[in-house]
Design an enzyme around this catalytic site. Structure first.
Site: not given
Lengths: 137, 424
Positions: A64-65
């Site tokens: 993810g981020s």
């Protein structure tokens, strides 16, 4: 009582021990954990609602981020970080997350830790010696 | 790790304490990765914000304290010097020109303004967007970069052919001061080759379909590198922006290839790692499942909030939204927020798009998004968005339900207050 040893590579030096928190899925920092409590919050994550604070976190890796490291950094600031981290897939996010969490961390194991570590097992991580010791009552 | 004389000098403090702390972090990070050396970078994209509640106490002590702690992982407070190399600020939590409209207190915006003034003077270009490549930061093929923001990283690697790992706040802070990052991962040419072929059976055309394909691709390959084939229509910047953002949300895609389209894939064979033969197929059922996964969180068809612009809208997307809204009126129970980079907001103002959107009752915003800013209109329970990334994250971050669909379906929801979207 059984004792199992796993060898691996040091990611962050140090020695720590605690109960195992086993996440079968990768973890997202930003949007995936609540750094105030160390709880997994991602929807559809198998460990949603559970906290890794004070435990030895075993997980496949980061996803993810790019906020990943910052949220683990905040866990350290908030006292909700794991006491040690073991993961199987190296990425830049996972490495930096471990570095700024500043707890012992290891990867590149000689045997699959997901086969050998169960939730609640007592795990001692000696990253300096490259040794994980798993004790099951 | 092997260091050059200059790197050794920085580590020893010959170039000041901040660079010494930056080198210390880069060495800890490089050793963690198993890297043997550092590589020179001249393009850094990260974050130097101060507005979030966790950061404000540090900013209260001093911006140097905030910088030392969160951009260098240094307990010692060092004075923040000028950036060594070209550096820009990505998206952050607060649109300081519209914070009241978004329900963010002036005090928080003041922290952000102070950070922008402080770090801006020190060479951090305040682009304030998740899409620096839409406002002039367009690295060249082969260029080594140190970028944060997963959707920008995958765009940088796959579409531009420049080289970056998904960096973090601390590593980009250190890279900005030293012009160095560990030589590892996507900086190494052989690590950039495809691991899987992912063939699309349904036609992939338009933003929504590229988003669905990306959302499936991330689940299918995780952190691996798909080579996309099959029924792909020639994509544009916007399509690939949405594909990458979706694939970096459901999984960890940081690189992909499209033979004949992306710069490191003249053909299928050239894009694949030798011996990589795993072939995956994106079927009509996968498309349906991606849709359902992006819509499962919504329990009501009454839409309180419509969000467009994740990643930040291109001016073309703002134009499209303005045309759909022209002469119409957003429903009284629904809020419409559209996000675009600050620099493009000026263009939208000049073009009159902002006026059209505002006349319809919507708002054109910049610098942030609901997920990063952790802010939705008061009382929001159900959101509609054209962004797979936002639909993936908002339910977890804000506890709201999300509908995902096309921009036309989302604008329709804004006008009627009801979700009528679906797969064609």
């Amino acid at each position: 009582m059984s004792v199992v040893e796993i060898r691996g590579r040091c990611v962050v030096p140090g020695v720590a021990e605690g109960a195992a928190f086993v996440s079968p899925e990768t973890i997202s920092g930003w949007g995936g954990i609540d750094s105030r409590t160390g709880t997994i919050v991602e929807m559809r994550h198998p460990m949603r609602g559970q906290s890794f604070a004070g435990k030895v976190l075993l997980f496949p890796g980061a996803k993810g981020s790019s906020g990943y490291s910052h949220f683990f950094h905040l866990c350290r600031v908030n006292g909700t970080a794991p006491v040690a981290q073991l993961f199987t897939r190296m990425t830049a996010k996972a490495a930096l997350g471990c570095v700024v969490t500043r707890v012992p961390a290891m990867t590149d194991f000689d045997r699959d830790p997901f086969e050998l570590i169960r939730p609640g097992d007592h795990v001692r991580v000696d990253a300096d010696a490259g040794l994980v010791t798993v004790t099951r009552p | 790790m092997k260091l050059t004389d200059h790197e050794q000098a920085m580590l020893q403090g010959d170039h000041g304490p901040a660079k010494a702390r930056a080198m210390d972090l880069l060495l800890r990070y490089g050793r963690a990765l198993g890297a043997e050396r550092l590589v020179e970078v001249r393009n850094v994209a990260g974050t130097w914000n101060a507005g979030s509640p966790a950061l404000r106490p540090y900013a209260d002590e001093s911006m140097d304290r905030l910088f030392s702690k969160f951009n260098l992982d240094s307990d010692e407070v060092v004075e923040t010097p000028q950036a060594e190399v070209y550096t820009c600020q990505l998206i952050h939590g607060i649109d300081t020109r519209n914070n009241r409209l978004m329900g963010v207190p002036d005090e928080a915006a003041d922290y952000q303004r102070r950070a922008e003034a402080f770090f801006g003077r020190r060479g951090v270009s305040m682009f304030n967007t998740c899409t620096p490549y839409q406002v002039g930061n367009v690295p060249v093929k082969g260029e080594h970069c140190a970028w944060m923001e997963s959707s920008a990283v995958v765009y940088c690697n796959a579409v531009l052919g420049a080289r970056t790992n998904t960096e973090g706040r601390e590593s980009t802070g250190a890279a900005s001061l030293t012009g160095r990052i560990p030589y590892w991962g996507f900086h190494v040419p052989e690590n950039r080759l495809g691991t899987h072929v992912l063939e699309a059976e349904p036609e992939v055309r338009g933003i929504m379909e590229w988003g669905l394909f990306g959302y499936h691709a991330g689940e299918a390959v995780g952190e691996d590198i798909p080579v996309l084939t099959g029924r792909l229509h020639q994509p544009g910047l916007i399509d690939l922006k949405h594909f990458g953002a979706a694939g970096a949300s459901s999984g960890g895609i940081e690189m992909y290839h499209i033979p004949g389209t992306t710069p490191e894939a003249p053909g299928l064979e050239a894009a694949l790692r030798p011996g990589a033969h795993e072939r995956l197929v994106y079927t009509a059922a996968d498309r349906q499942r991606a849709w359902e996964n992006l819509n499962h969180s919504a329990s009501s068809d009454d839409v309180d909030f419509v969000m467009l612009g994740c990643p930040h809208n291109a001016i073309e997307q703002v134009w499209t939204a303005a045309k759909l809204l022209d002469g119409r009126r957003v429903h009284e129970n629904t809020e419409l927020w559209i996000f675009t980079p600050r620099a493009l907001k000026d263009t939208a103002d000049l073009n009159g798009y902002t006026e059209v959107i505002e006349r319809a009752g919507g708002h054109l915003l910049s610098d942030t998004c609901p997920a990063i800013g952790r802010v939705v209109p008061k009382g929001t329970r159900t959101v509609a968005t054209d962004s797979a990334k936002q639909a993936h994250y908002l339910p977890a971050i804000m506890g709201v339900g999300c509908h995902f669909g096309s921009v036309a379906q989302c604008v329709e929801a804004a006008i009627t207050g009801r979700w009528r979207g679906g797969l064609a």
